[in-house]
Each structure stands twice: as structure tokens, then as C-alpha cells.
Design a protein around this motif. Structure first.
Motif, PDB file in Angstrom:
ATOM      1  N   ASN A 104       0.856  -1.161  -0.066  1.00 13.21           N
ATOM      2  CA  ASN A 104      -0.042   0.008   0.023  1.00 13.21           C
ATOM      3  C   ASN A 104       0.703   1.248   0.075  1.00 13.21           C
ATOM      4  OD1 ASN A 104      -2.714   0.557  -0.314  1.00 13.21           O
ATOM      5  ND2 ASN A 104      -3.294   0.453   1.862  1.00 13.21           N
ATOM      6  N   PHE A 105       2.119   1.158  -0.042  1.00 11.50           N
ATOM      7  CA  PHE A 105       3.141   2.261  -0.119  1.00 11.50           C
ATOM      8  C   PHE A 105       3.193   2.990   1.088  1.00 11.50           C
ATOM      9  CE2 PHE A 105       5.203   5.817  -2.292  1.00 11.50           C
ATOM     10  CZ  PHE A 105       6.111   5.310  -2.963  1.00 11.50           C
ATOM     11  N   GLY A 106       2.574   2.820   2.227  1.00  6.77           N
ATOM     12  CA  GLY A 106       2.522   3.466   3.201  1.00  6.77           C
ATOM     13  C   GLY A 106       4.100   3.407   4.043  1.00  6.77           C
ATOM     14  N   ASP A 107       4.473   2.048   4.255  1.00  3.63           N
ATOM     15  CA  ASP A 107       5.671   1.821   4.870  1.00  3.63           C
ATOM     16  C   ASP A 107       7.066   2.655   4.269  1.00  3.63           C
ATOM     17  OD1 ASP A 107       7.304   0.907   7.182  1.00  3.63           O
ATOM     18  OD2 ASP A 107       7.078  -1.172   6.516  1.00  3.63           O
ATOM     19  N   ILE A 108       7.088   2.455   3.052  1.00  4.98           N
ATOM     20  CA  ILE A 108       8.075   3.132   2.254  1.00  4.98           C
ATOM     21  C   ILE A 108       7.956   4.481   2.202  1.00  4.98           C
ATOM     22  CG2 ILE A 108       7.238   2.863  -0.246  1.00  4.98           C
ATOM     23  CD1 ILE A 108      10.017   1.888  -0.559  1.00  4.98           C
ATOM     24  N   PHE A 109       6.832   4.887   2.092  1.00  2.00           N
ATOM     25  CA  PHE A 109       6.396   6.404   2.138  1.00  2.00           C
ATOM     26  C   PHE A 109       7.062   7.032   3.427  1.00  2.00           C
ATOM     27  CE2 PHE A 109       4.246  10.536   2.996  1.00  2.00           C
ATOM     28  CZ  PHE A 109       4.577  11.205   1.898  1.00  2.00           C
ATOM     29  N   ALA A 110       7.016   6.245   4.418  1.00  6.35           N
ATOM     30  CA  ALA A 110       7.445   6.720   6.060  1.00  6.35           C
ATOM     31  C   ALA A 110       8.854   6.796   5.642  1.00  6.35           C
ATOM     32  CB  ALA A 110       7.018   5.796   7.152  1.00  6.35           C
ATOM     33  N   GLY A 111       9.589   6.067   5.198  1.00  7.45           N
ATOM     34  CA  GLY A 111      11.008   6.064   4.802  1.00  7.45           C
ATOM     35  C   GLY A 111      11.409   7.401   4.031  1.00  7.45           C
ATOM     36  N   TYR A 112      10.399   7.622   3.050  1.00 11.95           N
ATOM     37  CA  TYR A 112      10.602   8.910   2.171  1.00 11.95           C
ATOM     38  C   TYR A 112      10.512  10.274   2.892  1.00 11.95           C
ATOM     39  CZ  TYR A 112       9.705  12.348  -1.331  1.00 11.95           C
ATOM     40  OH  TYR A 112       9.770  13.458  -2.207  1.00 11.95           O
ATOM     41  N   LEU A 113       9.546  10.076   3.735  1.00 10.85           N
ATOM     42  CA  LEU A 113       9.186  11.197   4.660  1.00 10.85           C
ATOM     43  C   LEU A 113      10.503  11.287   5.730  1.00 10.85           C
ATOM     44  CD1 LEU A 113       7.513  13.498   5.659  1.00 10.85           C
ATOM     45  CD2 LEU A 113       6.367  11.703   7.475  1.00 10.85           C
ATOM     46  N   ALA A 114      11.004  10.488   6.312  1.00  5.87           N
ATOM     47  CA  ALA A 114      12.249  10.496   7.028  1.00  5.87           C
ATOM     48  C   ALA A 114      13.311  11.088   6.222  1.00  5.87           C
ATOM     49  CB  ALA A 114      12.602   9.177   7.615  1.00  5.87           C
ATOM     50  N   GLN A 170      -3.088  -4.023  -5.760  1.00  6.63           N
ATOM     51  CA  GLN A 170      -2.978  -3.177  -7.038  1.00  6.63           C
ATOM     52  C   GLN A 170      -2.672  -1.995  -7.136  1.00  6.63           C
ATOM     53  OE1 GLN A 170      -2.149  -4.322 -10.230  1.00  6.63           O
ATOM     54  NE2 GLN A 170      -2.141  -6.695  -9.707  1.00  6.63           N
ATOM     55  N   VAL A 171      -3.766  -1.350  -5.995  1.00  5.72           N
ATOM     56  CA  VAL A 171      -3.887   0.073  -5.959  1.00  5.72           C
ATOM     57  C   VAL A 171      -3.252   0.611  -4.537  1.00  5.72           C
ATOM     58  CG1 VAL A 171      -5.475   2.000  -6.228  1.00  5.72           C
ATOM     59  CG2 VAL A 171      -5.713  -0.101  -7.437  1.00  5.72           C
ATOM     60  N   ALA A 172      -2.213   1.236  -4.401  1.00  2.00           N
ATOM     61  CA  ALA A 172      -1.503   1.416  -3.253  1.00  2.00           C
ATOM     62  C   ALA A 172      -1.988   2.957  -2.903  1.00  2.00           C
ATOM     63  CB  ALA A 172      -0.153   1.710  -3.610  1.00  2.00           C
ATOM     64  N   SER A 173      -2.927   2.953  -1.686  1.00  2.00           N
ATOM     65  CA  SER A 173      -3.553   4.353  -1.307  1.00  2.00           C
ATOM     66  C   SER A 173      -2.514   5.256  -1.085  1.00  2.00           C
ATOM     67  CB  SER A 173      -4.311   3.904  -0.180  1.00  2.00           C
ATOM     68  OG  SER A 173      -3.592   3.604   0.740  1.00  2.00           O
ATOM     69  N   ASN A 174      -1.496   5.251  -0.610  1.00  2.00           N
ATOM     70  CA  ASN A 174      -0.439   6.189  -0.161  1.00  2.00           C
ATOM     71  C   ASN A 174       0.534   6.537  -1.432  1.00  2.00           C
ATOM     72  OD1 ASN A 174       0.169   6.910   2.690  1.00  2.00           O
ATOM     73  ND2 ASN A 174      -0.608   4.742   2.715  1.00  2.00           N
ATOM     74  N   PHE A 175       0.207   6.037  -2.438  1.00  2.00           N
ATOM     75  CA  PHE A 175       1.018   6.558  -3.662  1.00  2.00           C
ATOM     76  C   PHE A 175       0.811   7.916  -3.843  1.00  2.00           C
ATOM     77  CE2 PHE A 175       1.594   6.445  -8.395  1.00  2.00           C
ATOM     78  CZ  PHE A 175       3.036   6.646  -8.576  1.00  2.00           C
ATOM     79  N   GLU A 176      -0.522   8.375  -3.625  1.00  2.00           N
ATOM     80  CA  GLU A 176      -0.816   9.853  -3.891  1.00  2.00           C
ATOM     81  C   GLU A 176      -0.032  10.719  -3.217  1.00  2.00           C
ATOM     82  OE1 GLU A 176      -4.794  12.776  -3.568  1.00  2.00           O
ATOM     83  OE2 GLU A 176      -5.011  10.576  -3.845  1.00  2.00           O
ATOM     84  N   ARG A 177       0.481  10.471  -1.929  1.00  2.00           N
ATOM     85  CA  ARG A 177       0.985  11.192  -1.129  1.00  2.00           C
ATOM     86  C   ARG A 177       2.470  11.472  -1.861  1.00  2.00           C
ATOM     87  NH1 ARG A 177      -1.238   8.805   4.223  1.00  2.00           N
ATOM     88  NH2 ARG A 177      -2.146  10.690   5.094  1.00  2.00           N
ATOM     89  N   TYR A 178       3.165  10.446  -2.219  1.00  2.00           N
ATOM     90  CA  TYR A 178       4.456  10.596  -3.002  1.00  2.00           C
ATOM     91  C   TYR A 178       4.127  11.321  -4.394  1.00  2.00           C
ATOM     92  CZ  TYR A 178       8.728   9.629  -5.733  1.00  2.00           C
ATOM     93  OH  TYR A 178       9.672   9.909  -6.289  1.00  2.00           O
ATOM     94  N   LEU A 179       3.127  11.181  -5.092  1.00  3.28           N
ATOM     95  CA  LEU A 179       2.944  11.949  -6.331  1.00  3.28           C
ATOM     96  C   LEU A 179       2.964  13.394  -6.224  1.00  3.28           C
ATOM     97  CD1 LEU A 179       0.343   9.960  -8.317  1.00  3.28           C
ATOM     98  CD2 LEU A 179       2.715  10.128  -8.909  1.00  3.28           C
ATOM     99  N   TYR A 180       2.300  13.753  -4.884  1.00  4.04           N
ATOM    100  CA  TYR A 180       2.195  15.125  -4.655  1.00  4.04           C
ATOM    101  C   TYR A 180       3.551  15.620  -4.195  1.00  4.04           C
ATOM    102  CZ  TYR A 180       1.578  19.009  -1.035  1.00  4.04           C
ATOM    103  OH  TYR A 180       1.850  20.144  -0.400  1.00  4.04           O
TER     104      TYR A 180
END
Length: 467
Positions: free
Chosen positions: A260-270, A315-325
Motif C-alpha cells: 500500500n506504499f505506506g511503509d516506504i512512504f514513511a521512509g521517504y518522509l524520514a 494493485q492500488v496503493a493508497s499512499n502513492f498519492e502522497r508521493y505523487l504530491y
């Protein structure tokens, strides 16, 4: 610190209100209006902190002082009091330059415990201090459900309903959710896959009238507080590697099993906060929409596949929108256009310039079933360490996409949660007593069709019966 929507129509939201809002009221995801940055001096000071102390230091950057210091300290202490390891998320060395961040020492043996035990404590605190009735609604591909339920079971003023895809989670995951006896818990086993469950959740949260009437709150990684809580272990792992790696490491890469891209988005935020991260590697399985995006710039769901790593069968990663932003320069209008197009057309794409930026920050690798099992066998044979299938995907991706520097792969679950896959390797494992006991308990869940209207009716009945 205040929060805003990736789609630009919501802003100026405080920490607790962002926590309660979950999905932004314009359909976007909440993000900090400005990411806090951490200096090298602060990093050095943080390196000596315990996990709980580090959590408090990072939360202090995001909470707007909305929670008194003593109250927040107690929330954090209570959140991690049930973890089986004193370090909460210890780091172990697998081989030269490859480390494993063990995230499975919480009450449900999965990485979701780290954020969700805190969120459960925070929901309890908010319900009491604001005199609110809170109804939590979430979808799970397996681990979120058990962790969420564990965090709020039996808590006054809180009810929780979790949707899981019928027959598409491991037996232990199912038992952890459905053997809970407290009457503030409802499990709905939904015909379909996780993407269907997630779509229903987003539809219900987007119905603002329904959301308000039923006091809905989110537990999934659409909730920004869950992401913030997960940034902590990236910092913690970096500090522990500095202690173990001869001469330290200027930068560290992370390989993250991703659905769902949440865990890796947390790494991106870090990383955006100032953590010296080299590369973030997206480890997927055969449901590899994220790998295909990094390769081609096109984000398009493909045929759903069941794999040995079911928590990543998304198939549809809900947190992907945060990275796109962020990769699109925080352009809210562009995000709204892209996400509306994705909803209507079923795909979206970025230009070559944007794709080049994506590739400078992320690598990606899809691990098929055979490679997943082979990785489990190799590491058990080499050093007696049993990886669960999701962690094995992370390690395989680290080996394939590592840059030669130090890399930390995230171990997201205990192997006992996925014994169906481990058995296929011929490895026999001993179950922890807490998991072994699940097989003798009765289950309680309801099988329902994957239709939003049907789920809505179930929620109205359940939440209404709870007063």
C-alpha cells in the motif's frame, strides 16, 4: 505544524483533527503543510535515545503541542509496553552490508503494531478527553486488522470494524482478527480482494454525510499519524547500523516490502526530514504495479494474483498519492487532475522528467513465488534465520537492487504468521505460544458481498447497536 490535503481544498488542520479526519474531506490524503527538517547536530543527539525517547522527539515536531508532554509520554510508554524486545525494533546483521530491521516484536507479530498500538492509545485518549464516540473503520490485507483490533479491543467509547478479503489472508492472520471476543469488534470477511475492501473504505469516507453520522475514523495508512509513527524506526535503524558498521556509514539504503506504499512512504518522509538515506527500494511480489511505475512511469493495475506474500497482494496503493504530491512539486491541482483521471480511466502516467526524479529516489524489484521461497531457504540454510515471505521479498530486492553500500531490509512479520509459505520450503518452525493458542479458539466473523451499500448497512447496524 498544520496539515493539508494533497488535492488542495483542505488546509490549516491541527494534529488531532488530522488524526480524526483520516481521509481529507476533498478525497485527498493529508500531509504536513511543511515537512520539519532535522539538523546533523540533532541527529547526533537523537542517536543516543531509546526507541520511546526517539518517538517522543519526532512526535514533538508534528503534534503542535496539542497533547501535554506528560500525557504524550504516557501514551508512548503504554504503546510499546507490550513489545517483546526491549529495543522495540532491533537490527540484526544478515551478511556483509546487509542488515535486517525486525519489526515483528509487537503483540500481533507484525510491523503494523508499531504505529497501530500508538494509534489505539491515541484514539482512547482523544475519546476520553474530547468526550467523543469513535467508530474505527479499516481494511486489511492481513496484518493491519489484527494490529488495529489489538489496539482498541474492549476500550470505552471506541468501536472497530475491519474488512478483510475472504480466503485471501493467512490462517494466523485470520485467527488473530476473528478470535477476539470483545463486543466492540466486528470482522467482515468480504468477497473480493484487498483492493475491493480498500475501495469500499474510501467510498464510505468520501461520503461526508455517512462519515459524520457514523463518527467514522480511519486506521489504515490513509491516516497521516500512522505514517509519522512509522518514520521513527527508519531513524532508529540508521543509528543502530552506525554502531554496528565498521567506520559507520555516510548513507544507508532501505529495502521495503511494499503493498500500500505506506511503509516506504514513511521512509521517504524520514529522508525528507534529513535522515541520510541513499536509496529506497520498493520490494513487490507478482502484484507489481509499483515496480512497473518505477520502470515505465505508468501506474496501471494489472490482473490480481495471489502469492506467498498475501499482505502485498495489492494493485492500488493508497499512499502513492502522497508521493505523487511531492514528486510533482506539491502541485495540488496536478494531483487532483491525475487522481480524477485515474478514477475514471484506471491509469495515470508521468513525464520523463518526473520519472527521472522517481528513479533517482527509488529502485524497485518484483519477487516471484519461486524466488521468495528460495530466499527463505538460502538464509535459513546459511545462518538459521527464517524470513517470513514478505521479509524474504525485501531481502531479495535488496540483493538485486542494492548499490553496494549498506542496506537495511525491513522484516515486516514473524514467519509463524505465514507458515503456509514456510512449509513449502521444507522448513519446520516452532510457533510462539501466543500464536499456537489461536488454533483452539472459536472464530467470529460475517461473510459479506463486496458492495459498498451492503457494507454501509452492516456498519449502521453495528455502530447503531453500540449506542
Amino acid at each position: 505544524m498544520q496539515y493539508m490535503s494533497t488535492r488542495g481544498n483542505v488546509s490549516g488542520v491541527g494534529f488531532i483533527d488530522a488524526f480524526l479526519m483520516g481521509l481529507a474531506t476533498d478525497g485527498g490524503l493529508l500531509v504536513p503543510q511543511q515537512i520539519p527538517t532535522v539538523s546533523a547536530e540533532t541527529l547526533k543527539a537523537w542517536s543516543k535515545l531509546s526507541y520511546q525517547e526517539l518517538t517522543l522527539a519526532i512526535l514533538d515536531l508534528y503534534t503542535n503541542n496539542e497533547i501535554p508532554a506528560d500525557d504524550l509520554k504516557k501514551l508512548v510508554a503504554d504503546s510499546y509496553s507490550t513489545f517483546r524486545h526491549p529495543e522495540v525494533t532491533p537490527v540484526t546483521k544478515l551478511k556483509d552490508k546487509l542488515y535486517l530491521l525486525e519489526l515483528f516484536h509487537g503483540p500481533t507479530f507484525a510491523f503494523k503494531d508499531i504505529a497501530l498500538q500508538f494509534m489505539g492509545q491515541l484514539y482512547t485518549y482523544v475519546a476520553r478527553t474530547r468526550n467523543l464516540k469513535i467508530n474505527i473503520l479499516g481494511a486489511t490485507s492481513g496484518d493491519t486488522g489484527a494490529s488495529s483490533i489489538e489496539g482498541v479491543r474492549g476500550k470505552e467509547g471506541i468501536n472497530i470494524c475491519i474488512l478483510h478479503p475472504h480466503g485471501k489472508v493467512s490462517k494466523v492472520q485470520e485467527l488473530q482478527m476473528t478470535t477476539v471476543t470483545e463486543d466492540n469488534v466486528l470482522n467482515l470477511s468480504v468477497h473480493g480482494n484487498f483492493d475491493d475492501c480498500q475501495r469500499i473504505i474510501k467510498d464510505l469516507f468520501a461520503d461526508l454525510d455517512f462519515k459524520s453520522k457514523n463518527n467514522l475514523c480511519a486506521i489504515n495508512s490513509i491516516n497521516i499519524v500512522r505514517i509519522i509513527a512509522q518514520t521513527v524506526y527508519y531513524f532508529y535503524a540508521y543509528f543502530r547500523v552506525q554502531e554496528q558498521e565498521a567506520g559507520g556509514a555516510e548513507q544507508v539504503s532501505f529495502s521495503v516490502p511494499s503493498g500500500n506504499f505506506g511503509d516506504i512512504f514513511a521512509g521517504y518522509l524520514a529522508k525528507r526530514m534529513g535522515l541520510p538515506v541513499d536509496r529506497l527500494i520498493v520490494a513487490t511480489n507478482a502484484n507489481n504495479i509499483l515496480e512497473r511505475f518505477v520502470d515505465t512511469g505508468v501506474y496501471k493495475p494489472d490482473n490480481f494474483r495471489m502469492t506467498h506474500s498475501p499482505s502485498m497482494d495489492i494493485q492500488v496503493a493508497s499512499n502513492f498519492e502522497r508521493y505523487l504530491y511531492y514528486v510533482l512539486g506539491e502541485d495540488t491541482a496536478a494531483i487532483e487532475t491525475l487522481m480524477n483521471a485515474f478514477r475514471s480511466e484506471g491509469n495515470l502516467s508521468v513525464n520523463e522528467e518526473t520519472l527521472a526524479k522517481v528513479r533517482s529516489e527509488f529502485g524497485a524489484y518484483g519477487v516471484d513465488n519461486d524466488e521468495c521461497l528460495d530466499t527463505i531457504k538460502r538464509f535459513e540454510s546459511a545462518n538459521g534465520y527464517i524470513l517470513d515471505p514478505h521479509s524474504a521479498c525485501g531481502v531479495a530486492a535488496a540483493e538485486q537492487r542494492g548499490t553496494g553500500g549498506v542496506i537495511v531490509s525491513l522484516a515486516t512479520a514473524h514467519p509463524a504468521k505465514f507458515d503456509e509459505a514456510v512449509q513449502l520450503t521444507g522448513i519446520k518452525q516452532t510457533f510462539p505460544a501466543q500464536i499456537e493458542a489461536l488454533f483452539n479458539k472459536p472464530q467470529s466473523f460475517k461473510i459479506v458481498a463486496g458492495e459498498t451499500s451492503i457494507i454501509a448497512s452492516e456498519l449502521v447496524e453495528f455502530f447503531g447497536s453500540r449506542g
